[in-house]
Design a protein around this motif. Structure first.
Motif, PDB file in Angstrom:
ATOM      1  N   ASP A   1      24.707 -40.275   3.011  1.00  0.00           N
ATOM      2  CA  ASP A   1      24.997 -39.002   3.783  1.00  0.00           C
ATOM      3  C   ASP A   1      24.608 -37.751   3.095  1.00  0.00           C
ATOM      4  N   THR A   2      24.375 -37.844   1.965  1.00  0.00           N
ATOM      5  CA  THR A   2      24.263 -36.450   1.269  1.00  0.00           C
ATOM      6  C   THR A   2      23.057 -36.854  -0.014  1.00  0.00           C
ATOM      7  N   ALA A   3      21.788 -35.945   0.148  1.00  0.00           N
ATOM      8  CA  ALA A   3      20.783 -36.156  -0.688  1.00  0.00           C
ATOM      9  C   ALA A   3      20.131 -34.785  -1.506  1.00  0.00           C
ATOM     10  N   ILE A   4      19.558 -35.081  -2.609  1.00  0.00           N
ATOM     11  CA  ILE A   4      18.817 -33.985  -3.085  1.00  0.00           C
ATOM     12  C   ILE A   4      17.581 -34.646  -3.687  1.00  0.00           C
ATOM     13  N   SER A   5      16.383 -33.952  -3.273  1.00  0.00           N
ATOM     14  CA  SER A   5      15.106 -34.378  -3.998  1.00  0.00           C
ATOM     15  C   SER A   5      14.483 -33.143  -4.565  1.00  0.00           C
ATOM     16  N   ILE A   6      13.760 -33.420  -5.584  1.00  0.00           N
ATOM     17  CA  ILE A   6      12.831 -32.811  -6.475  1.00  0.00           C
ATOM     18  C   ILE A   6      11.291 -33.221  -6.139  1.00  0.00           C
ATOM     19  N   ILE A   7      10.426 -32.155  -5.899  1.00  0.00           N
ATOM     20  CA  ILE A   7       9.078 -32.290  -5.407  1.00  0.00           C
ATOM     21  C   ILE A   7       8.247 -31.391  -6.383  1.00  0.00           C
ATOM     22  N   LYS A   8       7.014 -32.097  -6.923  1.00  0.00           N
ATOM     23  CA  LYS A   8       5.984 -31.159  -7.378  1.00  0.00           C
ATOM     24  C   LYS A   8       4.676 -31.273  -6.498  1.00  0.00           C
ATOM     25  N   PHE A   9       4.389 -30.175  -6.328  1.00  0.00           N
ATOM     26  CA  PHE A   9       3.074 -30.309  -5.197  1.00  0.00           C
ATOM     27  C   PHE A   9       1.739 -30.254  -5.997  1.00  0.00           C
ATOM     28  N   LYS A  10       0.557 -30.759  -5.473  1.00  0.00           N
ATOM     29  CA  LYS A  10      -0.448 -30.711  -6.302  1.00  0.00           C
ATOM     30  C   LYS A  10      -1.160 -29.329  -6.677  1.00  0.00           C
ATOM     31  N   ASN A  11      -0.730 -28.154  -6.151  1.00  0.00           N
ATOM     32  CA  ASN A  11      -1.269 -26.931  -6.094  1.00  0.00           C
ATOM     33  C   ASN A  11      -0.046 -26.275  -7.327  1.00  0.00           C
ATOM     34  N   GLY A  12       0.721 -27.279  -7.823  1.00  0.00           N
ATOM     35  CA  GLY A  12       1.541 -26.540  -8.948  1.00  0.00           C
ATOM     36  C   GLY A  12       3.011 -25.915  -8.307  1.00  0.00           C
ATOM     37  N   VAL A  13       3.089 -25.722  -7.263  1.00  0.00           N
ATOM     38  CA  VAL A  13       4.274 -25.286  -6.331  1.00  0.00           C
ATOM     39  C   VAL A  13       5.385 -26.407  -6.512  1.00  0.00           C
ATOM     40  N   VAL A  14       6.623 -26.109  -7.095  1.00  0.00           N
ATOM     41  CA  VAL A  14       7.662 -27.059  -7.253  1.00  0.00           C
ATOM     42  C   VAL A  14       8.781 -26.896  -5.790  1.00  0.00           C
ATOM     43  N   GLY A  15       9.333 -27.949  -5.600  1.00  0.00           N
ATOM     44  CA  GLY A  15      10.233 -27.717  -4.281  1.00  0.00           C
ATOM     45  C   GLY A  15      11.634 -28.722  -4.629  1.00  0.00           C
ATOM     46  N   THR A  16      12.653 -28.228  -4.004  1.00  0.00           N
ATOM     47  CA  THR A  16      13.778 -29.015  -3.882  1.00  0.00           C
ATOM     48  C   THR A  16      14.355 -29.140  -2.438  1.00  0.00           C
ATOM     49  N   THR A  17      14.944 -30.195  -2.171  1.00  0.00           N
ATOM     50  CA  THR A  17      15.757 -30.398  -0.804  1.00  0.00           C
ATOM     51  C   THR A  17      16.963 -30.596  -0.982  1.00  0.00           C
ATOM     52  N   ARG A  18      18.071 -30.035  -0.208  1.00  0.00           N
ATOM     53  CA  ARG A  18      19.587 -30.197  -0.270  1.00  0.00           C
ATOM     54  C   ARG A  18      19.884 -30.797   1.206  1.00  0.00           C
ATOM     55  N   HIS A  19      20.560 -31.894   1.349  1.00  0.00           N
ATOM     56  CA  HIS A  19      20.967 -32.223   2.532  1.00  0.00           C
ATOM     57  C   HIS A  19      22.006 -33.037   2.585  1.00  0.00           C
ATOM     58  N   THR A  20      23.274 -32.418   3.461  1.00  0.00           N
ATOM     59  CA  THR A  20      24.394 -33.120   3.465  1.00  0.00           C
ATOM     60  C   THR A  20      25.001 -32.981   5.018  1.00  0.00           C
ATOM     61  N   TRP A  21      25.312 -34.220   5.415  1.00  0.00           N
ATOM     62  CA  TRP A  21      25.857 -34.435   6.893  1.00  0.00           C
ATOM     63  C   TRP A  21      27.420 -34.387   6.872  1.00  0.00           C
ATOM     64  N   PHE A  22      28.089 -34.272   5.528  1.00  0.00           N
ATOM     65  CA  PHE A  22      29.261 -34.182   5.479  1.00  0.00           C
ATOM     66  C   PHE A  22      30.042 -32.859   4.875  1.00  0.00           C
ATOM     67  N   SER A  23      29.453 -31.824   5.455  1.00  0.00           N
ATOM     68  CA  SER A  23      30.156 -30.519   4.842  1.00  0.00           C
ATOM     69  C   SER A  23      31.300 -30.379   5.455  1.00  0.00           C
ATOM     70  N   PRO A  24      32.405 -30.059   4.787  1.00  0.00           N
ATOM     71  CA  PRO A  24      33.704 -29.659   5.062  1.00  0.00           C
ATOM     72  C   PRO A  24      33.730 -28.022   5.913  1.00  0.00           C
ATOM     73  N   LYS A  25      32.601 -27.234   5.595  1.00  0.00           N
ATOM     74  CA  LYS A  25      32.485 -26.045   6.381  1.00  0.00           C
ATOM     75  C   LYS A  25      31.320 -25.822   6.263  1.00  0.00           C
TER      76      LYS A  25
END
Length: 342
Positions: free
Chosen positions: A214-238
């Motif tokens: 129900d909660t996940a984090i990902s790390i991405i490297k794009f072919k053009n050199g850009v890096v990215g992160t995603t953070r996602h939770t369905w269980f946030s208390p607020k």
């Protein structure tokens, strides 16, 4: 030009958002029927449509021969069989995300659309939103230098939404929050930064009664050199901000926020929203460059679908784009399984 005849398959929580868009575009599309095994849900959707005289069906197959197109808004494990039924009946398809449960299912659906020469579009709404388009335009302008990092966060409390049924099982949801809903961030990130070179994720169970994370984090490297992160939770208390994406450029941080002003899971389509884009440059106060009440408005997404049906053009979020998103999520899951990270 005659109006496109359309049927709605699935009348659950997301359906009113599609209805609101269809009502705004009623000069171009006429909804002929609404189908759901729970007849009362179909009746509610039928009554909310501006076109009038909308039939209510318990089985969508009874209506396929009477429409030009369908909006498929059903649980994820039903996307593949229902899309194939619609294509076989010579219908164009607007399909809610995620595309399918497996790449093999996705390939079947792409092949069916090509064989029938029909539009197949996957509903990934954020890239069609005016504020998201403005966000990308600011990045692409080069006014703040080269983009080198994207960070996205979805902060949600879905305790009143994810309570049982198909939503809590991997076999019907397709995985967990990362597969089911992080595509909202991933699609925009790929749209801005291009092809992915590598991806990894970690997931955890914060508290929802579901098999997948129900909660996940990902790390991405794009072919053009850009890096990215995603953070996602369905269980946030607020929840603080429902959707935030930050673009780190050489000379500024550009931030897009989209936030419901009420309880989205409860209020649904009636919830009020606030969207904003800010720019923070070194040595200067943060400035607001866009502020609006745009929320989860699907009007431009549905308009794009209608335009593609009329013109024969490929949708921005066609089967190949949606398949690429699936590949990213499945690659991340595969890596996490090897490392024991999910």
């Amino acid at each position: 030009m005659s109006r496109l005849k359309l049927g709605i398959i699935g009348c659950g929580w997301i359906a009113p958002f599609h209805v609101a868009a269809l009502n705004r575009l009623s000069d171009r599309v006429a909804v002929v029927w609404a189908a759901d095994p729970e007849i009362d849900r179909a009746e509610t959707i039928a009554r909310s449509l501006a076109t009038g005289d909308v039939d209510v069906l318990g089985d969508y197959r009874d209506g396929l021969g009477h429409v030009d197109a369908v909006s498929i808004l059903v649980p994820h494990h039903l996307h593949h069989p229902i899309t194939l039924d619609a294509m076989q009946a010579d219908c164009h398809v607007l399909l809610e995300k995620p595309f399918a449960l497996t790449l093999e299912e996705a390939d079947d659906m792409i092949a069916a659309a090509e064989a029938q020469d029909k539009t197949l579009m996957i509903a990934l709404p954020h890239r069609y939103r005016k504020s998201t388009q403005a966000f990308r335009q600011v990045i692409d302008s080069g006014d703040y230098g080269r983009l080198f990092m994207l960070d996205a966060f979805m902060d949600e409390d879905n305790r009143n939404y994810v309570t049982g049924g198909w939503f809590v099982k991997r076999a019907t949801l397709g995985g967990g929050v990362y597969f089911s809903a992080s595509a909202h961030m991933l699609d925009v990130m790929l749209w801005i930064a291009g092809e992915v070179q590598s991806v990894s994720m970690v997931g955890t169970h914060a508290g929802l009664p579901m098999e997948g994370e129900d909660t996940a984090i990902s790390i991405i490297k794009f072919k053009n050199g850009v890096v990215g992160t995603t953070r996602h939770t369905w269980f946030s208390p607020k929840p603080h901000r429902w959707y935030t994406m930050r673009a780190f450029c050489e000379r500024a941080v550009i931030t897009l926020t989209v936030h419901p002003l009420g309880e989205l899971a409860v209020e649904g389509v009636h919830c009020a929203w606030s969207s904003q884009i800010t720019v923070a440059e070194a040595g200067a106060d943060e400035k607001v460059i866009l502020e609006s009440d745009e929320g989860l408005d699907l009007t431009e997404e549905v308009r794009h679908f209608l335009d593609c049906v009329d013109s024969g053009a490929q949708p921005q979020t066609d089967g190949l784009v949606a398949r690429q998103l699936m590949q990213v999520a499945l690659d991340a899951y595969r890596d996490a399984e090897i490392r024991g990270a999910n």
